[in-house]
Design a protein around this motif. Structure first.
Motif, PDB file in Angstrom:
ATOM      1  N   ALA A 129       0.704  -1.211   0.033  1.00  0.00           N
ATOM      2  CA  ALA A 129      -0.101  -0.017  -0.004  1.00  0.00           C
ATOM      3  C   ALA A 129       0.973   1.259  -0.022  1.00  0.00           C
ATOM      4  CB  ALA A 129      -0.921  -0.008   1.199  1.00  0.00           C
ATOM      5  N   ASP A 132       2.365   1.690  -3.550  1.00  0.00           N
ATOM      6  CA  ASP A 132       1.267   2.480  -4.514  1.00  0.00           C
ATOM      7  C   ASP A 132       1.151   3.818  -4.054  1.00  0.00           C
ATOM      8  OD1 ASP A 132       1.013  -0.334  -5.483  1.00  0.00           O
ATOM      9  OD2 ASP A 132      -0.823  -0.963  -4.230  1.00  0.00           O
ATOM     10  N   ALA A 133       0.878   4.188  -2.754  1.00  0.00           N
ATOM     11  CA  ALA A 133       0.820   5.617  -2.577  1.00  0.00           C
ATOM     12  C   ALA A 133       2.278   6.183  -2.980  1.00  0.00           C
ATOM     13  CB  ALA A 133       0.649   5.548  -1.157  1.00  0.00           C
ATOM     14  N   ARG A 136       1.464   7.176  -6.680  1.00  0.00           N
ATOM     15  CA  ARG A 136       0.397   8.002  -6.621  1.00  0.00           C
ATOM     16  C   ARG A 136       1.036   9.246  -6.567  1.00  0.00           C
ATOM     17  NH1 ARG A 136      -2.454   4.081  -4.110  1.00  0.00           N
ATOM     18  NH2 ARG A 136      -2.687   5.363  -2.394  1.00  0.00           N
ATOM     19  N   GLU A 143      -3.393  12.719  -2.129  1.00  0.00           N
ATOM     20  CA  GLU A 143      -4.141  12.128  -1.043  1.00  0.00           C
ATOM     21  C   GLU A 143      -3.871  10.724  -0.422  1.00  0.00           C
ATOM     22  OE1 GLU A 143      -6.839  13.661   0.213  1.00  0.00           O
ATOM     23  OE2 GLU A 143      -6.234  15.303  -1.313  1.00  0.00           O
ATOM     24  N   PHE A 144      -3.310  10.549   0.757  1.00  0.00           N
ATOM     25  CA  PHE A 144      -2.819   9.456   1.347  1.00  0.00           C
ATOM     26  C   PHE A 144      -3.166   9.661   2.686  1.00  0.00           C
ATOM     27  CE2 PHE A 144       0.014   7.027   3.829  1.00  0.00           C
ATOM     28  CZ  PHE A 144      -0.037   5.837   3.344  1.00  0.00           C
ATOM     29  N   GLU A 162       2.665   9.400   5.674  1.00  0.00           N
ATOM     30  CA  GLU A 162       1.727  10.371   5.507  1.00  0.00           C
ATOM     31  C   GLU A 162       2.133  11.790   5.743  1.00  0.00           C
ATOM     32  OE1 GLU A 162      -3.074  11.039   7.193  1.00  0.00           O
ATOM     33  OE2 GLU A 162      -1.717   9.325   8.219  1.00  0.00           O
TER      34      GLU A 162
END
Length: 198
Positions: A129, A132-133, A136, A143-144, A162
């Protein structure tokens, strides 16, 4: 010795008085058939047997791989006691223990593989995850939100990621604002210069 056609085992011992003078002899006699009957009552496993033999006996002494055999000499005379039993009667429980142990090892190995696979999934899912973030974020999506992670270190990593994304977003927005301001100033200065030239 034979008594009435039957084999007899005899044991003799000299008897002496207080001053070692000979006073007689004590002789014990036992019919071999009585001894053989006693040996037949001996249990050797479920189907084994005990028998009385002599070294000159015609009983076969061949070694069979499926029979466990032991022979021992008696103290007096040429007699021996032979005990025989099928090897499987003694090896059967050992084989069952071995099979149970192998089964337990296989079961424990499969259980361990299952636990390792589960742990691998539990640990790699949050890491995937984050990967992937990061992709992005590289594409410009800011946005995370750190989701729940099963391991404390992964939770800390997600929170730090984050925080990093929020900091990058704020700096990028600030830079974009300054670029807009500079662009507007450039356009304004260009307009002023064009007005002055006319």
């Amino acid at each position: 010795l034979y008594e009435g056609g039957e084999s007899v085992v005899m044991y003799g011992c000299a008897l002496a008085g207080e001053h070692q003078e000979k006073r007689g002899a004590l002789v014990l006699a036992l019919k071999v058939s009585v001894l053989e009957d006693l040996l037949k009552d001996i249990r050797v496993g479920d189907s084994g047997s005990a028998s009385l033999v002599t070294s000159a006996s015609s009983v076969s002494h061949t070694r069979q791989s499926d029979v466990l055999e032991a022979t021992t000499a008696l103290a007096a005379g040429p007699w021996q006691v032979r005990v025989e039993a099928p090897l499987q009667e003694f090896m059967g429980p050992i084989e069952r223990i071995r099979s149970a142990t192998i089964g337990a090892i296989i079961l424990a190995s499969l259980l361990m593989l299952g636990i390792v696979a589960w742990l691998s999934r539990v640990i790699t899912r949050p890491v995937s995850a984050l990967v992937d973030a990061a992709g992005r974020v590289a594409e410009g999506t800011w946005e995370f939100q750190a989701g729940p992670a099963p391991v404390e270190e992964l939770r800390k990593l997600a929170v730090a990621f984050e925080s990093m994304v929020k900091g990058l977003r704020q700096r990028t927005e600030s830079l974009q604002g300054k670029v807009r301001e500079l662009s507007a100033m450039h356009q304004l200065s260009g307009a002023i210069l064009n007005q002055g030239r006319r």
